[in-house]
Motif scaffolding. Sequence first.
Motif, PDB file in Angstrom:
ATOM      1  N   ILE A  43     -12.716   5.835  -5.760  1.00 37.51           N
ATOM      2  CA  ILE A  43     -12.018   4.903  -6.123  1.00 37.51           C
ATOM      3  C   ILE A  43     -10.541   5.672  -5.472  1.00 37.51           C
TER       4      ILE A  43
ATOM      5  N   VAL B 114       0.791  -4.720 -10.921  1.00 40.74           N
ATOM      6  CA  VAL B 114       1.399  -3.055 -10.463  1.00 40.74           C
ATOM      7  C   VAL B 114       2.262  -3.129  -9.604  1.00 40.74           C
TER       8      VAL B 114
ATOM      9  N   MET C 124       6.450  -2.792  -8.611  1.00 38.97           N
ATOM     10  CA  MET C 124       6.525  -2.119  -7.671  1.00 38.97           C
ATOM     11  C   MET C 124       6.960  -2.376  -6.219  1.00 38.97           C
TER      12      MET C 124
ATOM     13  N   ASP D 298      -4.699   2.602  -0.713  1.00 37.95           N
ATOM     14  CA  ASP D 298      -5.000   2.790  -0.221  1.00 37.95           C
ATOM     15  C   ASP D 298      -6.705   3.061  -1.673  1.00 37.95           C
ATOM     16  N   ILE D 299      -6.355   0.986  -3.064  1.00 36.61           N
ATOM     17  CA  ILE D 299      -7.762   1.303  -3.587  1.00 36.61           C
ATOM     18  C   ILE D 299      -8.883   1.010  -2.639  1.00 36.61           C
TER      19      ILE D 299
ATOM     20  N   GLU E   4       0.919  -1.219   0.209  1.00 40.01           N
ATOM     21  CA  GLU E   4       0.012   0.063  -0.495  1.00 40.01           C
ATOM     22  C   GLU E   4       1.216   1.219   0.111  1.00 40.01           C
ATOM     23  N   ILE E   5       2.019   0.606   0.260  1.00 39.03           N
ATOM     24  CA  ILE E   5       2.879   2.309   0.002  1.00 39.03           C
ATOM     25  C   ILE E   5       3.133   2.562  -1.217  1.00 39.03           C
ATOM     26  N   PHE E   6       2.976   1.623  -2.241  1.00 38.40           N
ATOM     27  CA  PHE E   6       2.902   2.066  -2.997  1.00 38.40           C
ATOM     28  C   PHE E   6       1.920   2.131  -4.467  1.00 38.40           C
ATOM     29  N   ILE E   7       0.910   1.582  -3.745  1.00 38.88           N
ATOM     30  CA  ILE E   7      -0.353   2.096  -4.424  1.00 38.88           C
ATOM     31  C   ILE E   7      -1.338   2.444  -3.740  1.00 38.88           C
TER      32      ILE E   7
ATOM     33  N   ILE F 106      -3.818  -4.142 -11.335  1.00 41.00           N
ATOM     34  CA  ILE F 106      -3.176  -3.955  -9.585  1.00 41.00           C
ATOM     35  C   ILE F 106      -2.615  -4.745  -9.160  1.00 41.00           C
TER      36      ILE F 106
ATOM     37  N   VAL G   7       0.799   4.607 -10.009  1.00 38.22           N
ATOM     38  CA  VAL G   7      -0.037   4.018 -10.589  1.00 38.22           C
ATOM     39  C   VAL G   7      -0.630   3.860 -11.358  1.00 38.22           C
TER      40      VAL G   7
END
Lengths: 209, 209, 209, 209, 209, 209
Positions: free
Chosen positions: E74, C95, C99, C76-77, C71-74, C92, E81
């Motif tokens: 979203i 990705v 990452m 909070d989706i 979650e550091i990269f993407i 996702i 990302v």
Amino acid sequence: MGIHKYFRSLNELERIIRCPGKFKFEEHSVAAHSWKVVQYAKTLADIEEKHGAQIDWKKLYNITSSHDYGEIFIGDIKTPVKHSSMQLRQLIQQVEEGMVNHFIEEHIPQEFKGTFYHQLREGKDDSLEGLILEVADKMDQVYEAFAELQRGNTEKEFVVMYRNALIKIKHIKLRSVDYFLEEILPDMVNEETLSSINIRQITEEALAL
Amino acid sequence: MGIHKYFRSLNELERIIRCPGKFKFEEHSVAAHSWKVVQYAKTLADIEEKHGAQIDWKKLYNITSSHDYGEIFIGDIKTPVKHSSMQLRQLIQQVEEGMVNHFIEEHIPQEFKGTFYHQLREGKDDSLEGLILEVADKMDQVYEAFAELQRGNTEKEFVVMYRNALIKIKHIKLRSVDYFLEEILPDMVNEETLSSINIRQITEEALAL
Amino acid sequence: MGIHKYFRSLNELERIIRCPGKFKFEEHSVAAHSWKVVQYAKTLADIEEKHGAQIDWKKLYNITSSHDYGEIFIGDIKTPVKHSSMQLRQLIQQVEEGMVNHFIEEHIPQEFKGTFYHQLREGKDDSLEGLILEVADKMDQVYEAFAELQRGNTEKEFVVMYRNALIKIKHIKLRSVDYFLEEILPDMVNEETLSSINIRQITEEALAL
Amino acid sequence: MGIHKYFRSLNELERIIRCPGKFKFEEHSVAAHSWKVVQYAKTLADIEEKHGAQIDWKKLYNITSSHDYGEIFIGDIKTPVKHSSMQLRQLIQQVEEGMVNHFIEEHIPQEFKGTFYHQLREGKDDSLEGLILEVADKMDQVYEAFAELQRGNTEKEFVVMYRNALIKIKHIKLRSVDYFLEEILPDMVNEETLSSINIRQITEEALAL
Amino acid sequence: MGIHKYFRSLNELERIIRCPGKFKFEEHSVAAHSWKVVQYAKTLADIEEKHGAQIDWKKLYNITSSHDYGEIFIGDIKTPVKHSSMQLRQLIQQVEEGMVNHFIEEHIPQEFKGTFYHQLREGKDDSLEGLILEVADKMDQVYEAFAELQRGNTEKEFVVMYRNALIKIKHIKLRSVDYFLEEILPDMVNEETLSSINIRQITEEALAL
Amino acid sequence: MGIHKYFRSLNELERIIRCPGKFKFEEHSVAAHSWKVVQYAKTLADIEEKHGAQIDWKKLYNITSSHDYGEIFIGDIKTPVKHSSMQLRQLIQQVEEGMVNHFIEEHIPQEFKGTFYHQLREGKDDSLEGLILEVADKMDQVYEAFAELQRGNTEKEFVVMYRNALIKIKHIKLRSVDYFLEEILPDMVNEETLSSINIRQITEEALAL
């Protein structure tokens, strides 16, 4: 160095929170608590004076203004711990005194050391002023717990906090305590509450003890 | 009642702040600290394994996961207080153990009491896992203090916190400690800092002791 | 550079909030959530062991400690988005993996790359440990949603969050899940609540599915 | 109704922030500020007593304890506005007094109305106690501004806040003010600072006026 | 149901933070960001008008007022990302559109569906108004990043954020952009900064591209 | 200097809280409030257009975007104070205008002074756009008060805030107001609430006036 060091340190008590982890709706800093205690104490003293008591205002100011200053050194040690054993309680108090004294020794200029020893000592004793401080301190516990309960916090500890503070207050025989219990507390109990907890009932039980 | 009570209580550690009043730039909850300690400990254990050590992973998981759980009961008692006297330190530890045991007695079902006694005991001992926990705990102290210093907090206590943690780490003879001091710490010291405090110098002095 | 970079990054997860915008009464950081998942997983594993299962504690530690690091990269989706289409979900995930791998490639020393690939991979699989992680993750969703509902949050999404998590848990066939549903969950349902929402009813409906 | 209403209202001052929008590093509530003013005033009074002055401690307690209570009614009106015209300043003061009096009329029992009129009036006058309150109030402005500057806030208003407060203090001819300027302030100026702002220079210029 | 649902939802964007985890000195909600974008866009449009351009104010209002509303659905998906692959970016945009449309279908009365489709669509296109929105959005990125850098945040991502936003702005050929780069930006670069980062240099490099 | 100064100042409104001290469940910044007013105003204008009214969108954008900007100078002066006397209200408005004009004189380049005088003036007048702004501003007061009441805040002021805003809205004769009262408000009243306060009743009484 110097009194400046003391003044600068007051800011820390703005960031030290009472009963960390417990308050769900609103936390209270030691600074804010201290200020409220100064408030309650004044009103209690005014009530005492109205009933003919003699208040040593200098002493009252002295002991109420910095009554929790020691928390800068010892932090917020939870009540159940402080009271778990007389031995521990005394030891913690000794340590706190030692640290306060050390601070005064290190930072307060000679001509004011005495003043600060007086100011930062434990003020709760059997004098009228000392008892007023005790009541004022417990009153804030009542208000803090009530605010949580009234907003819907159903955790037992707030019922316990509320009740124990009332019981402690009740056992201090002062005219101002009578006034608090007879005139001020009922207004609190009459406030609307979200809680399923019967605050009125708890109050009556506590005061019956 | 039951394990549910334990699970519900974890939330409190999200709201209990470490070193209340001291951190100016960012406060850290006990929950977040605990998680970071779990992280550091894993990496330290991985490093040890790489050097041929045998890790009891179940024990490691056991002692790192809830290592500060006791703070729910005793709150955050400042280090200078805890260490002010051996007697006080032991007494506080006794009280904490007593409260933890009491919690387990009261809430944990019989068949899991043993598990929880193991899990919530003090894990820092002379075993490899116990030393790893000790190092991991101190490493977070280094990181917390560094973050404050790097952002410009010039308070002496963070220099002290940083240095004392490094000294403690250094005295634990582990391969993973060597790795930390030789490979990881230099990267920290090389980070840009706003502080007028010479972190490099403090680091070198601490490690020379 | 180096593992230091990884350790420094953990602090970010203290500031990333789960389900931003939704929680009204208390927000939870990814760091705190991760720590609680480590807790639940341990207890689930203990229960499994008690029933004769064999736990690979190293694997469990491995996959639970950093399970949301990505979650550091993407960021909070939100769940509805992640699950809106299988294609998006996979993309996702790709990705995120990319990452994480890129981070490891760039910062982790050669001799530990393997360790970190293992540690930061998606741990939810069909192994006992993977299922425990899945359950533990969902359990925190139950606890988070329950806390909001119990404090009076009437937003549908918390009912949905609570229910979906329970349904997911129920479908994982483990002894520890049985224990959770039979021994732990009832205590939650019996807690006093401010909500007009019938948590008992929702729970029973979810478990009937 | 009753004094309870007053006590309950104190909580609001925990949530009213001074100079909203301006403080970047740390905000201060009116409650915390009030408490610090009680502290400074006590020390100033102690210094005065040491020099042979006679302190009416009851009066001091009276005027310092609730000196900003009126902000509950009028909010925090920015200084530049309050001082933009004498007419506006007087009008605002009238309104504040009116609201305070109205509160007392409506809620405080007859026998205590007088006490509260005294307590919630504007205490800054030419008496020794009134001047001490004035100095104490300005001292907190100095400390608040200094803390921002020291942490790197380069906004002109903090320089202005710091300087104006010093100038105001300097013009109050008291022994305790001399002590503050000669003994306490230098320690502040000697603190390490991140700021590119020359606090020493600003201080000297302000005191030269 | 109805437009009420839309109005109630706006509150969520007060609690959704931009770039969670990254901002150290001050976080910004999507609501606040949206408001600032409305501000910048107006000024940019005013500048365009001054140079003889024709502004469709209704369109501008339309596309700037709710330009980030989709983040309710979203969440905040980090830029790296979103841009990691064209395919992912398109998919996320599809999902967002789908969710916005679904919301409108479900809640907005028939006679206003068209209005809301217009209002909540992606407004950045090649029209003058669309370009103004693009510039305004990037300008806030410049301001947000600058504020962190100026306060001493040395994290690379803010340098990157600052620079990339400037580069994007520069490539949009508008009179108002020229004005921003020639008249407004220099004032930012001239602000005092705590950072060791050479903001002037970064700015010049970015604009040279 | 320059427009940069204006853009930089917007950040302050992110930190100025409306009705400080009063909101117990969630505070709202002036920036967030401003953004929501822009939202409401747009929808009100759309409704008016649907009913054949002619909207000057440029004017609407002008007066809604920065309608509370003056709070940067005068702070948040509580409504009861502003309305306590016509004289005070006018004086405060004069001061605010003076300060806004002074800001524009000092910082805004000559060619844009006119634009900013228009933008930062008081927009509530008898034009359709001015009335829309008035309604939008009051609508946010309704939503803010409702959110507190719905979450269980039983303080009288929120009932008063809710009711007075409704009464004000009702007295503005616009088609969009009819729509709000007939179509949007009922959905709000139908929301589940924790409060013992009868929101439906209060609403009906307010609208009957």
